[in-house]
Enzyme design. Structure first.
Site, PDB file in Angstrom:
ATOM      1  N   ARG A 117      -5.955  -2.255  10.020  1.00  0.00           N
ATOM      2  CA  ARG A 117      -5.959  -3.721  10.038  1.00  0.00           C
ATOM      3  C   ARG A 117      -6.043  -4.220  11.485  1.00  0.00           C
ATOM      4  NH1 ARG A 117      -1.348  -6.305   6.437  1.00  0.00           N
ATOM      5  NH2 ARG A 117      -0.093  -5.066   7.866  1.00  0.00           N
ATOM      6  N   ASP A 128       5.150  -5.089   6.204  1.00  0.00           N
ATOM      7  CA  ASP A 128       5.633  -6.398   6.618  1.00  0.00           C
ATOM      8  C   ASP A 128       5.590  -7.431   5.500  1.00  0.00           C
ATOM      9  OD1 ASP A 128       2.871  -6.501   6.585  1.00  0.00           O
ATOM     10  OD2 ASP A 128       2.649  -7.150   8.661  1.00  0.00           O
ATOM     11  N   GLY A 176       0.819  -1.210   0.000  1.00  0.00           N
ATOM     12  CA  GLY A 176       0.000   0.000   0.000  1.00  0.00           C
ATOM     13  C   GLY A 176       0.850   1.255   0.000  1.00  0.00           C
ATOM     14  N   THR A 187       4.250   2.536   5.691  1.00  0.00           N
ATOM     15  CA  THR A 187       2.856   2.111   5.837  1.00  0.00           C
ATOM     16  C   THR A 187       2.170   3.027   6.831  1.00  0.00           C
ATOM     17  OG1 THR A 187       1.394   0.386   6.721  1.00  0.00           O
ATOM     18  CG2 THR A 187       3.659   0.379   7.495  1.00  0.00           C
ATOM     19  N   ASP A 204      -0.180   2.284   8.751  1.00  0.00           N
ATOM     20  CA  ASP A 204      -0.680   1.544   9.916  1.00  0.00           C
ATOM     21  C   ASP A 204       0.260   1.595  11.116  1.00  0.00           C
ATOM     22  OD1 ASP A 204      -2.821   0.849   8.348  1.00  0.00           O
ATOM     23  OD2 ASP A 204      -2.105  -1.165   7.904  1.00  0.00           O
ATOM     24  N   ASP A 207       2.555  -0.473  11.950  1.00  0.00           N
ATOM     25  CA  ASP A 207       2.466  -1.802  12.559  1.00  0.00           C
ATOM     26  C   ASP A 207       3.705  -2.663  12.317  1.00  0.00           C
ATOM     27  OD1 ASP A 207       2.115  -2.150   9.852  1.00  0.00           O
ATOM     28  OD2 ASP A 207       0.387  -3.472  10.023  1.00  0.00           O
ATOM     29  N   ARG A 215       0.978  -5.241  -5.774  1.00  0.00           N
ATOM     30  CA  ARG A 215       1.190  -6.505  -5.075  1.00  0.00           C
ATOM     31  C   ARG A 215       1.502  -7.562  -6.122  1.00  0.00           C
ATOM     32  NH1 ARG A 215      -0.275  -5.049  -0.023  1.00  0.00           N
ATOM     33  NH2 ARG A 215      -1.915  -3.470   0.175  1.00  0.00           N
TER      34      ARG A 215
END
Length: 328
Positions: free
Chosen positions: A176, A107, A15, A130, A132, A134, A76
């Site tokens: 997520r 990740d 992303g 990212t 996120d 994360d 992707r």
């Protein structure tokens, strides 16, 4: 044994995140500083397999530090999950005399990079990009700060309507299985409740909390919901449950979606991306790879890919307490 690095390739994968262009810019210009050639790979790992390469120099990356998204594009790649796809990617790198690769992503990107390095002993560095936030081993990822600012600005505007009509708004944000965006943006925007996957509030407890807010004199409420929260099957189902059990409010739902990924990166993300991009090239030149370049306590760190994939950063419990106290 230290390997001589004369040509470095860079790509963005997964992303998109605001600040990726700033990271590419830093990589390219640090390569020039070290008198190393730089190559851009379009469309991420898929472009690596399809040999979609282009030379990059300092002027190739002018006027992009302020642009969101990634000018190298991202995609992707199912083909990269196969041994045949990775072998093709390796052949393309060797045919172009590329000595090392820098990947900017999350990740999933790092998992692919780790496998690639193990199979071909090819020098790779990861840069965490990212929204996120994360990725294990770094306090912040590129794009996270910008996403937070976007969410807070959106919630501020939603609150104007909530106050005008005595409404309860459920606002879904990205993340997520990580609640960083929801928790921090919720505190920053003054949300009455924040639902994150790391903490199971429960539907009945949520309704009870909203009833207390109403009884205390609040005429409207904002509930920030992380997309990974499992309190309901989805945010629409949660809204319906609240309607059935709490008739004091008119309940509305807003899903912020991909506006959180777009827009010009914040100053923090531009500086972070620049620091990580320079550090990634420096690391390769110095002979260190198979790592992610991250930031811990404002200092640049190199974290083995295996450690970045070993788990998630723990959510700051103090922030959860702050959220509970300030939402009274």
């Amino acid at each position: 044994m230290k390997k001589s690095i004369k040509k470095i390739a860079v790509l963005t994968s997964g992303g998109d995140a605001p600040g990726m262009n700033a990271a590419i810019r830093a990589v390219v210009r640090c390569c020039t500083f070290h008198e190393v050639e730089c190559v851009g790979i379009y469309r991420g790992l898929q472009g690596l397999i399809e040999n979609d390469f282009t030379p990059l120099g300092p002027r190739s990356v002018k006027n992009i530090i302020n642009r969101g998204g990634t000018f190298l594009k991202s995609a992707r790649s199912e083909a990269f999950r196969t041994k045949e796809g990775r072998e093709k990617a390796h052949q393309n790198l060797k045919a172009s005399s590329i000595d090392a690769l820098i990947v900017i992503g999350g990740d999933g990107t790092f998992a692919g990079a780790k496998i690639f390095n193990e199979e071909f002993n090819f020098p790779i560095i990861g840069i965490p990009g990212t929204i996120d936030n994360d990725i294990n081993g770094t306090d912040f990822t590129i794009g996270y700060d910008t996403a937070l600012n976007t969410v807070v600005e959106a919630i501020d505007k939603i609150r104007d309507t909530a106050n005008s009509h005595n409404r309860l708004f459920l606002v879904e944000v990205m993340g997520r299985d990580a609640g960083d965006i929801a928790l921090n943006a919720g505190i920053g925007a003054g949300a009455e409740e924040i639902l994150i996957p790391e903490e199971d509030l429960g539907r009945d407890r949520l309704v009870a909390s909203l009833k207390r807010s109403k009884a205390s004199g609040k005429s409207s409420s904002i509930v920030v919901v992380s997309e990974g929260d499992q309190i309901g099957k989805n945010i629409l189902g949660l809204a319906e449950y609240i309607r059935e059990n709490l008739n004091e409010y008119e309940v509305k739902v807003t899903v912020l979606g991909h506006i959180q990924r777009g827009g010009a990166p914040s100053c923090y993300d531009r500086v972070l991306a620049s620091r990580l991009g320079v550090a990634a090239v420096d690391s390769l030149i110095e002979g260190t790879w198979d790592v992610m370049i991250g930031i811990r306590h404002s200092k640049i760190v190199a974290v083995p890919f295996a450690d970045t994939l070993a788990g998630k950063n723990e959510l700051d419990k103090d922030l959860i307490r702050v959220a509970d106290i300030t939402s009274l």
